[in-house]
Design an enzyme around this catalytic site. Structure first.
Site, short mmCIF file in Angstrom:
data_model
loop_
_atom_site.label_atom_id
_atom_site.label_comp_id
_atom_site.label_asym_id
_atom_site.label_seq_id
_atom_site.Cartn_x
_atom_site.Cartn_y
_atom_site.Cartn_z
N ASP A 90 12.22 41.78 -39.35
CA ASP A 90 11.13 41.45 -38.44
C ASP A 90 11.75 41.23 -37.06
O ASP A 90 12.97 41.10 -36.92
CB ASP A 90 10.37 40.22 -38.95
CG ASP A 90 8.99 40.09 -38.32
OD1 ASP A 90 8.66 40.89 -37.41
OD2 ASP A 90 8.24 39.18 -38.71
N ASP B 77 5.45 42.92 -31.69
CA ASP B 77 4.02 42.89 -31.42
C ASP B 77 3.64 41.52 -30.88
O ASP B 77 4.42 40.58 -30.95
CB ASP B 77 3.24 43.21 -32.71
CG ASP B 77 3.75 42.43 -33.92
OD1 ASP B 77 4.93 42.63 -34.29
OD2 ASP B 77 2.99 41.62 -34.48
N CYS C 121 10.75 26.16 -65.54
CA CYS C 121 9.81 25.21 -66.14
C CYS C 121 10.02 25.07 -67.64
O CYS C 121 9.68 24.05 -68.23
CB CYS C 121 8.38 25.63 -65.83
SG CYS C 121 8.02 25.59 -64.07
N1 GUN Z 1 5.24 37.47 -39.47
C1 GUN Z 1 4.09 36.87 -39.81
N2 GUN Z 1 3.08 37.35 -39.06
C2 GUN Z 1 3.59 38.28 -38.25
C3 GUN Z 1 3.02 39.15 -37.25
O1 GUN Z 1 1.84 39.12 -36.95
N3 GUN Z 1 3.88 40.01 -36.62
C4 GUN Z 1 5.22 40.05 -36.92
N4 GUN Z 1 5.99 40.93 -36.29
N5 GUN Z 1 5.76 39.24 -37.85
C5 GUN Z 1 4.96 38.37 -38.50
ZN ZN Z 2 7.76 27.80 -63.48
#
Ligand code: GUN
Ligand code: ZN
Length: 677
Positions: free
Chosen positions: A90, A127, A282
């Site tokens: 990300d 974004d 568990c």
């Molecule tokens: N991780 C959780 N939500 C988002 C998102 O809207 N955009 C990006 N790039 N990472 C995320």
């Molecule tokens: Zn469990």
């Protein structure tokens, strides 16, 4: 070019394969989030011990810590994580939003180049995350900014796959516009972003609305990732809407606060006397032991539990898709929380979008789960096609028979069936009124007519749907008398509401029915009548002509008395599959369908380059489809032709026509019969 293929469909869900430079994964898929430096459970262990296939990590964190950054740049991301399977990264969008970082903190193009340079398998653009609470004008600006960044990022992706996130807050029109514009760029994956705050506030119906809005415009050959969705209770519903990727930081976050993820919801360890779970953690400990353990140990154990539960649910989702039962699973899960139940209502509001994607010719049973069952795509799809195609529109006597719950329908009153077989459709139509709506006698074996299991007492929503569907059918028919054979059935109250308006003459015994029937005629062929309706149901108006061929030999099953084969000059043209009630053509049957001129929807044209291949019985691959109709659904029986319109084979479509055109990988039509067997 994206490396995604579809193996099976269910609703908008896809059972797929996605191929990266570090291996192929099965979708729907869950990627646990790993921290580059301090992951309690390293990436390799997530694969080896929990059965995950891919992980996701954050390139912003790597880039902003010199020791991670240097190692990632010199040895690569895979070396940094000690893992040589597929890794998604990300961009830092969420950190920008969550910590309200200044705009200059991350440079949009640089972070994409960085992900590429460290060897990420799937990178993500930077974004702009719109908070669900901000006004539409601001969200619109954010969407534009995301798109501007998308445009300058796309040229930098190199060999890396790139994810172009759809934003747009809670506004479906903005989500649609964002999806449309991102679709025009060469992205490989499309996340739906900005949903974490919605999830935290249990605003699941908003997630349904915006996901369906985006799905309308995203290219079908790119996986859709529901960004930040890591709670297992959401997987079934989100997959039903067409989400292919999920990521979970939840397993760690929830563990940190003492909470356990379950496929039915969340429980806090402190509330438990017993551990309601069968995972290895568990099974080997107890609630008391966990509660009294040191914080770090407890957290680690809860994290492991959360991972086991999440991994199992995603497997369950994949299994449900392959059985055509994902709707059922989503309906069970919806009972875990009222907000999730409400979200299911938002799903059924868009039943048409589901119906369009759902394959025909399923075989499995359909269990009633509640009022939503009546909106299942198999059921609405059957009704839509009935209204569009049922060929017998005009008759003297209409006989409505309420479903008694016994299967098959005709076993329940043989006397009447015998009489019906002696009359033509011009004189008598027999319609069963069932909890799924009207099932004409000719189509009584077509899925899902026999496969639905409803309870003895029906809820008001189902009854209302039965009434409305029966009304639809009555409106499309013209008839002189209508007789209702009322048989202590769960749909009686729905039919009763139509009684006055359509002057239904009520009878309560089979002998009474017979006394109301028009007189019988000579030379009536009930088999041809059934076949004609079936041909038209499957392939449109012209296909009915096949049932009129002079020398047809119609072979019945010795065991069931149902039509089994249709032969001509000793050769089989068509077989009726008992599990679906649908006709499959042999190659000669395919020729016959072409001769009478079936609807173009059911013709798939292949590149002549693969004529040899397909005509020898190999699958028709999406990559070589030259033309397929936009209205073709998955699961149909189709004829496969080359560019000169020579018949190569017949088979079942795995993809919709639109998907056949879009995809470069995978099977478009599974060939059953070919020129050279
Ligand atoms: N991780 C959780 N939500 C988002 C998102 O809207 N955009 C990006 N790039 N990472 C995320
Ligand atoms: Zn469990």
């Amino acid at each position: 070019m994206t490396q995604f293929e579809i193996r099976a469909k269910d609703g908008l869900a896809r059972l797929g394969r996605f191929t990266t430079n570090h291996g192929t994964v099965k979708t729907p898929l869950l990627m646990p989030v790993v921290h580059p430096g301090k992951s309690a459970i390293p990436a390799q262990a997530l694969i080896d011990e929990y059965g995950f296939q891919m992980v996701i990590t954050n390139s912003y964190i790597i880039n902003s810590h010199e020791r991670f950054r240097a190692k990632a740049l010199s040895d690569g991301l895979h070396s940094l994580l000690g893992f040589d399977g597929p890794i998604m990264t990300d961009s830092g969008t969420f950190q920008m939003y969550f910590h309200n970082l200044p705009e200059k903190e991350i440079e949009p193009v640089e972070i994409v180049e960085f992900q590429r340079d460290i060897g990420s398998d799937i990178g993500t653009i930077l974004d702009v995350f719109s908070d669900p609470d901000v006004g539409k004008d601001k969200v619109k600006e954010d969407v534009q900014k995301s798109f501007d960044r998308a445009k300058i990022s796309i040229d930098k992706k190199g060999e890396m796959f790139l994810a172009g996130t759809v934003q747009g807050g809670i506004y479906t029109d903005l989500r649609e516009a964002a999806a449309k514009s991102l679709a025009s760029l060469d992205f490989d994956v499309h996340p739906i972003g900005g949903v974490v705050p919605l999830m935290e506030r249990y605003r699941f119906s908003d997630i349904v609305r915006i996901t369906l809005a985006a799905k309308k415009h995203l290219p079908p050959d790119r996986p859709v990732h529901l960004f930040g969705c890591g709670h297992p209770m959401l997987f079934a519903q989100a997959a039903l809407l067409g989400c292919d990727f999920f990521d979970s930081a939840s397993y760690a976050k929830f563990a940190e606060s003492g909470r356990m993820l379950l496929s039915t919801g969340t429980v806090h360890l402190n509330e438990l006397d017993e551990l309601p779970c069968s995972c290895p953690v568990c099974s080997a400990t107890s609630a008391d032991e966990l509660k009294s353990a040191k914080k770090e140990e407890r957290e680690l154990e809860l994290m492991k539990h959360n991972l086991f539960v999440s991994a199992a649910e995603i497997r369950r989702v994949r299994q449900a898709i392959s059985e055509g039962k994902l709707f059922e699973l989503a309906a069970y899960r919806a009972r875990g929380h009222p907000a999730l139940y409400e979200a299911l209502q938002a799903v059924v509001k868009e039943a048409q979008q589901l119906e369009k994607s759902d394959p025909v010719g399923k075989t499995g049973s359909i269990f009633y789960t509640g009022p939503e069952t009546t909106w299942r795509p198999e059921i609405t799809g059957f009704h839509s096609r009935l209204i569009a195609r049922y060929p017998y529109k005009k008759t003297m006597t209409l006989l409505l028979v309420s479903d008694s719950g016994l299967r098959p329908f005709y076993d329940t009153f043989e006397v009447v069936i015998k009489e019906v077989r002696k009359r033509s459709a011009d004189d008598l139509l027999l319609l069963f009124v069932t909890p799924l709506g009207v099932v004409p006698w000719e189509l009584e074996h077509v899925h899902p007519a026999q496969q639905c299991l409803f309870p003895e007492s029906l809820d008001p929503e189902t009854l209302e749907a039965v009434e409305k569907r029966t009304r639809n059918v009555l409106e499309m028919l013209s008839f002189q008398d209508a007789v209702w054979f009322k048989r202590n059935s769960n749909v009686d109250s729905a039919v009763a509401r139509l009684q006055k308006e359509y002057q239904l003459d009520t009878v309560t015994s089979a002998s009474e029915v017979v006394s109301h029937l028009p007189s019988e005629k000579e030379n009536v062929s009930w088999m041809r009548r059934k076949l004609r309706a079936l041909f038209i149901h499957q392939w449109g108006k012209n296909a009915g002509e096949v049932a009129d061929l002079e020398n047809l030999e119609i072979v019945l099953s010795k065991n069931t008395g149902k039509i089994k084969h249709v032969k001509l000059d000793d050769g089989i043209l068509f077989t009726i599959v008992p599990t679906t009630g649908l006709i499959t053509p042999t190659l000669r049957g395919g020729k016959e369908l072409l001769r009478v001129g079936i609807d173009d929807t059911y013709k798939v044209i292949m590149d002549s380059e693969v004529s040899q291949f397909v005509s020898s019985g190999k699958s028709a691959l999406a990559k070589f489809v030259k033309h397929a109709d936009r209205n073709l659904k998955a699961g149909e029986e189709v004829v496969v032709l080359d560019e000169a319109k020579n018949l190569l084979g017949t088979g079942r479509s795995v993809l919709s026509g639109e998907e056949m055109i879009a995809f470069n990988r995978g099977v478009a039509v599974m060939i059953r019969h070919s020129r050279k067997p």
